[in-house]
Design a protein around this motif. Structure first.
Motif, PDB file in Angstrom:
ATOM      1  N   ILE A  77       0.285  -0.810  -0.046  1.00  0.00           N
ATOM      2  CA  ILE A  77       0.044   0.039   0.144  1.00  0.00           C
ATOM      3  C   ILE A  77       0.751   1.216  -0.491  1.00  0.00           C
ATOM      4  N   ASP A  78       1.793   1.371   1.126  1.00  0.00           N
ATOM      5  CA  ASP A  78       2.935   2.380   0.940  1.00  0.00           C
ATOM      6  C   ASP A  78       3.500   2.127  -0.160  1.00  0.00           C
ATOM      7  N   LYS A  79       4.259   1.843  -1.080  1.00  0.00           N
ATOM      8  CA  LYS A  79       4.188   1.183  -1.984  1.00  0.00           C
ATOM      9  C   LYS A  79       4.124   2.124  -3.096  1.00  0.00           C
ATOM     10  N   LEU A  80       1.876   1.718  -3.732  1.00  0.00           N
ATOM     11  CA  LEU A  80       1.960   1.984  -4.393  1.00  0.00           C
ATOM     12  C   LEU A  80       0.760   3.867  -4.291  1.00  0.00           C
ATOM     13  N   SER A  81       0.578   3.692  -3.165  1.00  0.00           N
ATOM     14  CA  SER A  81       0.674   5.629  -2.484  1.00  0.00           C
ATOM     15  C   SER A  81       1.315   6.391  -3.324  1.00  0.00           C
ATOM     16  N   SER A  82       2.463   5.841  -3.326  1.00  0.00           N
ATOM     17  CA  SER A  82       3.914   6.527  -3.775  1.00  0.00           C
ATOM     18  C   SER A  82       3.706   6.770  -5.358  1.00  0.00           C
ATOM     19  N   ASN A  83       2.973   6.548  -6.270  1.00  0.00           N
ATOM     20  CA  ASN A  83       2.950   5.724  -7.278  1.00  0.00           C
ATOM     21  C   ASN A  83       1.708   7.042  -8.025  1.00  0.00           C
TER      22      ASN A  83
END
Length: 142
Positions: A77-83
């Motif tokens: 989720i953290d990774k996708l939230s920064s995409n």
């Protein structure tokens, strides 16, 4: 037991457990019966903690599989939230309209007839056959 923070990756958390228990990736992989490469890929951030691996890690370290899966999902989720592209796509998705769903459901209820209503309509049609079945007050034929 090491705790997880929002920014920690599954590999970092697993590494902290390995350090705390003073083991290495090879002995961990042998103990939990997982390929060595799977463990090293998680540690490098290239692999994921899957449900079977979470169950094995939970059994080995004495915590729940949910703990490991929460680390994995939080990291994703953290990774996708920064995409930025993903966020842009996400914002273009409309919200569901509850009232539209209720209206469709009500419309569907009005269209469906019960079996009793269908029999009544059929009985009114001239020349229609009577429904078979037991009639009240009449004994069944033997």
């Amino acid at each position: 037991m090491p705790g997880k923070t929002k920014s920690q990756t599954p590999g970092a958390v697993l590494q902290s457990f390995i350090d705390e228990y003073q083991i290495n990736a090879f002995s961990l992989s042998n103990s939990i019966k997982v390929a060595y490469q799977s463990v090293t890929n998680i540690l490098k951030g290239k692999g994921r903690i899957t449900v079977p691996i979470a169950l094995r890690l939970g059994q080995y370290f004495g915590n729940s599989p949910k703990y490991w899966l929460d680390i994995q999902s939080s990291s994703e989720i953290d990774k996708l939230s920064s995409n930025k592209k993903f966020i842009s796509d996400l914002k273009s998705i409309p919200k569901a309209n509850k009232t539209a769903g209720k209206a469709r459901k009500e419309a569907g209820k009005k269209k469906t007839n019960t079996l009793a209503e269908k029999r009544k309509k059929a009985a009114k049609v001239p020349g229609a056959k009577k429904a078979k079945g037991k009639k009240a007050g009449r004994p069944a034929k033997k």
